[in-house]
Scaffold this active site. Structure first.
Site, PDB file in Angstrom:
ATOM      1  N   GLU A  68       5.033  -5.186   8.276  1.00 16.53           N
ATOM      2  CA  GLU A  68       3.628  -5.039   7.866  1.00 16.53           C
ATOM      3  C   GLU A  68       3.043  -6.335   7.307  1.00 16.53           C
ATOM      4  O   GLU A  68       1.829  -6.518   7.293  1.00 16.53           O
ATOM      5  CB  GLU A  68       3.502  -3.933   6.800  1.00 16.53           C
ATOM      6  CG  GLU A  68       3.728  -2.528   7.342  1.00 16.53           C
ATOM      7  CD  GLU A  68       3.516  -1.456   6.257  1.00 16.53           C
ATOM      8  OE1 GLU A  68       3.341  -0.291   6.632  1.00 16.53           O
ATOM      9  OE2 GLU A  68       3.519  -1.789   5.057  1.00 16.53           O
ATOM     10  N   HIS A 120      10.598  -3.717   2.734  1.00 14.67           N
ATOM     11  CA  HIS A 120      11.008  -2.321   2.644  1.00 14.67           C
ATOM     12  C   HIS A 120      11.498  -1.824   4.001  1.00 14.67           C
ATOM     13  O   HIS A 120      11.111  -2.354   5.038  1.00 14.67           O
ATOM     14  CB  HIS A 120       9.913  -1.403   2.088  1.00 14.67           C
ATOM     15  CG  HIS A 120       8.650  -1.246   2.888  1.00 14.67           C
ATOM     16  ND1 HIS A 120       7.883  -2.306   3.345  1.00 14.67           N
ATOM     17  CD2 HIS A 120       7.977  -0.131   3.300  1.00 14.67           C
ATOM     18  CE1 HIS A 120       6.814  -1.840   3.981  1.00 14.67           C
ATOM     19  NE2 HIS A 120       6.852  -0.525   3.990  1.00 14.67           N
ATOM     20  N   HIS A 158      -0.677   4.820   9.713  1.00 16.11           N
ATOM     21  CA  HIS A 158       0.714   5.277   9.743  1.00 16.11           C
ATOM     22  C   HIS A 158       0.802   6.583  10.524  1.00 16.11           C
ATOM     23  O   HIS A 158       1.067   7.633   9.947  1.00 16.11           O
ATOM     24  CB  HIS A 158       1.246   5.470   8.324  1.00 16.11           C
ATOM     25  CG  HIS A 158       1.186   4.227   7.491  1.00 16.11           C
ATOM     26  ND1 HIS A 158       0.029   3.796   6.891  1.00 16.11           N
ATOM     27  CD2 HIS A 158       2.143   3.327   7.156  1.00 16.11           C
ATOM     28  CE1 HIS A 158       0.272   2.675   6.224  1.00 16.11           C
ATOM     29  NE2 HIS A 158       1.542   2.360   6.361  1.00 16.11           N
ATOM     30  N   HIS A 168       0.840  -1.215   0.000  1.00 15.37           N
ATOM     31  CA  HIS A 168       0.000   0.000   0.000  1.00 15.37           C
ATOM     32  C   HIS A 168       0.875   1.266   0.000  1.00 15.37           C
ATOM     33  O   HIS A 168       0.608   2.212   0.761  1.00 15.37           O
ATOM     34  CB  HIS A 168      -1.012  -0.010   1.152  1.00 15.37           C
ATOM     35  CG  HIS A 168      -0.431  -0.139   2.529  1.00 15.37           C
ATOM     36  ND1 HIS A 168      -1.106  -0.687   3.584  1.00 15.37           N
ATOM     37  CD2 HIS A 168       0.783   0.214   3.030  1.00 15.37           C
ATOM     38  CE1 HIS A 168      -0.349  -0.643   4.667  1.00 15.37           C
ATOM     39  NE2 HIS A 168       0.788  -0.094   4.364  1.00 15.37           N
TER      40      HIS A 168
HETATM   41 FE   LIG Z   1       2.458   0.796   5.316  1.00 11.70          FE
END
Ligand SMILES: [Fe+3]
Ligand SMILES: [Fe+3]
Lengths: 147, 305, 305, 147
Positions: B261, B214, B80, B33
């Site tokens: 995540e 990431h 977030h 996302h």
């Molecule tokens: Fe995220």
């Protein structure tokens, strides 16, 4: 014995746990305030004055003024909060992430397009990957020093 | 005591009707996302060479969901530092409101439609899984950030209104400790059970978002691990219960600090419930691309057969 | 391989020192938290005939806690639509802040000292029990209502400052579904384990508040059930694991709609951990009185032996 | 089959579950607003005008204006929220609770001092306890009707 923190041995990586969260509480809450357009405008108009409204340490304020995200993280900042500063400056997440490596924007972007940073040598502190402490800063900034 | 034959048939008919009258999870969708994907879409950059391969990877998904539009999406994502500051951090929060506004994350709100909720199903699921020992936080007012809206954009494009209601389900993966993969997988199972007990014939999709590898912080920013990601996708399809045992430290070390995540994908996978009946779900689509901004984009669609 | 004798002794000494260097739960305190008790105290009415028997019942407790002042109190209570509106309802919320202000519940804030927290121990407990599959909400900003301050007043009277830090732990017992007695009891066990792993030699008390029988709504308001309350106290002391199996409906039917608050006592009782070592805790004090306003006042102090 | 609601068979008792919560959302949030002294003053100065700022149903507003707590609860109110109205009026929890029984303040207080309402006959709808529907209102108000 207190609870384990098995995540302390990863190079170039700070896990945002309860201890970091307490350390950075006011820094991160300041960042949250930048989600309102009015606050962004006030911050931009006089950064120092806006920062002085928050119960942050002087060092935290200096780190924000310097836009040194690694420094901010050492002082308890979390990237998702700090990103509000970058957003206020009109920066993308890629620009913010790259700024923490010492690479130029172009160098970082090229690294990502080429498949990103390899995990090899970067799993555990003491290996020889490019994220290890002895190889900072990275990119042209790092090569300058060693040439 | 003997039961007359016609009574048995009638019961069977009743049972059959009951099953058809109940809600059920028809498919699960998994996707990264990345905020930059939203920015590319919103600013009309999806035609650029950098972005083309990303959006091309979602073309089959857009066709698939046009043919398989659900009645409700249960969308697992993480906030977030948007709706939840450090003042209050729920481990699991379920959105029970009638609507949710796209949040201003600092760049101004994304120009996307308001998200309509499904208060009745959300409250039902909350009630069921709390009674199953999941200590949810019930939320009736919440703005939703790119974690929720970017997946909707990837699958639905840029419509004037989202084609179906969405139940936002926010997981804390920002401040440690975050819930374990095992906890997430078991929560998915409890959600499946809850959906199956809702007495309206709704087709429900469950989406797991975030990841893949990431890292957005420190000198190790930009880490990508294709091997890890591909192995994760393989095991998510074939042996999710084993995957759910993976400890947090493996995600962080191998897939970057924000790779954590991926535990959210296990909630969606746990809700497919193939252990308890139907076989391994059908892979309707699988896609992987590096990079989008700092992130490896992974995407999977699983259908219950 | 043989181990030299002196090494064994040294290890034993080390282990002994380690145990003494760790935090431990020394006692648990259970009490109703009736708002009218706070009002009586704050307005100097405790000498009135109506209130005398109530405060007399807490005199031994005040003497006991002067002799046994803990380093920290972990105080389980429920928020009464004060810090948490319908916008956000955590099942379990742990207060990790440095301080908490007494709330204005509509009559103005109670004139009691600010509540100082213990952020370090609170964060440690949060980390430990979340890893044990309790899905807490972490709270760093919260006003505390009579549910927390009335028990402090009952035990400590009216000091200029509370004599020790307090970790507020708020349980949703307002909107159904509330957590089950079993879930609460198991949470208590997890809290005990967390405290025992904190490497400072703190004496920690855990307080469970709310109850006993009362109903504040509808034509059935004013319900009191002495037999239920006394049996609850007996079983809480002698067989809490069995008590933890009692379903919600029994509390509501027998002890009134607000009697459900008693599930919070099971958190404190679960943290006594007598199953895993020491015998049944010593009953340092037990008290029961009807009424205080709409409520049956129950109170118990258990010491780990 | 939807989830069981085993708590529907208790007389004179409404369990505040998700369905009630949705029904009463705006009513209860209005009540929360009365936790601020400024809002209490504005509400007292013009109740109707203050209520009109909230997305409540007309019936919810009428129930608040009438201070009929049983009515408020039927419309999704929860006692801990509704208590903010009582607090604004300077009422105690005992006065509020008593008001839902039909008893006078003195009658209710005397019942409590005498040990409270018995659970006998009040466990299940259809028994003959004093909380059952056919015995409302209670106290002098109830006896008036039957004499
Ligand atoms: Fe995220
Ligand atoms: Fe209470």
């Amino acid at each position: 014995m207190a609870l384990d923190k098995p995540y302390k041995d990863i190079p170039g990586t700070t896990i945002f746990d309860a201890d970091q969260s307490r350390l950075g509480y006011h820094l991160n809450q300041f960042c949250m305030s930048l989600m309102k357009a009015g606050n962004r405008a006030r911050f931009k108009a006089d950064e120092r004055a806006y920062l002085d409204e928050w119960a942050m340490t002087e060092e935290q304020k200096q780190a924000v003024l310097a836009r040194d995200l690694n420094w901010c993280i050492r002082l308890g900042g979390n990237i998702y909060f700090l990103a509000k500063i970058g957003a206020t400056d009109g920066k993308s997440f890629q620009q913010m992430a790259g700024s923490m490596t010492g690479m130029s924007e172009e160098e970082y972007r090229n690294m990502m397009v080429a498949g990103g940073r390899s995990v090899e040598g970067n799993r555990v502190i003491g290996e020889d990957g490019d994220a290890q402490a002895h190889r900072q800063p990275q990119g042209r900034a790092g090569r300058k020093g060693s040439q | 005591m003997a039961t007359p034959r016609h009574t048995v048939s009638r019961r069977a008919a009743l049972v059959a009707r009951e099953v058809n009258d109940m809600a059920r999870i028809t498919a699960s969708v998994y996707t990264s996302h990345v905020p930059a994907i939203g920015a590319a879409l919103d600013s009309g950059k999806c035609g650029e060479p950098y972005w083309q391969p990303v959006f091309k990877g979602y073309e089959p998904s857009q066709a698939w969901i046009r043919a398989n539009t659900p009645d409700v999406i249960f969308l697992v994502y993480n906030d977030h530092a948007t709706a939840f500051s450090l003042d209050l951090i729920p481990t699991f929060a379920i959105g029970c409101a009638a609507e949710f506004q796209p949040a201003d994350e600092g760049w101004g709100p994304r120009p996307v439609p308001v998200v309509k909720g499904h208060p009745e199903l959300a409250a039902h699921i909350a009630q069921s899984v709390i009674q199953d020992d999941f200590d949810l936080t019930i939320v009736n007012k919440m703005d939703v950030d790119h974690g929720l809206t970017v997946p909707l954009s990837l699958l639905f494009g840029q419509p004037a209104a989202w084609p179906c209601p969405v139940i936002p389900f926010a997981v804390n993966v920002v401040q440690y400790p975050v819930p374990s993969g095992r906890r997430c997988f078991n929560l998915g199972r409890a959600i499946r059970k809850a959906v199956a007990a809702f007495d309206q014939p709704l087709k429900v999709q469950i989406w797991g978002t975030g990841g893949m590898s990431h890292q957005l912080q420190g000198p190790r920013a930009g880490l990508i691990n294709r091997e890890f990601d591909q192995a994760f996708l393989d095991q998510l399809i074939a042996d999710p219960a084993a995957l759910a045992q993976k400890p947090h430290i493996d995600y962080v070390r191998e897939a970057g600090s924000e790779g954590i995540e991926l535990v959210m994908w296990l909630i969606a996978r746990g809700a497919m419930g193939d252990e308890s009946g139907p076989g391994t779900p059908r892979v309707a689509h699988r896609f992987y691309h590096v990079p989008a901004s700092n992130t490896a984009v992974g995407h999977l669609i699983l259908e219950n057969t």
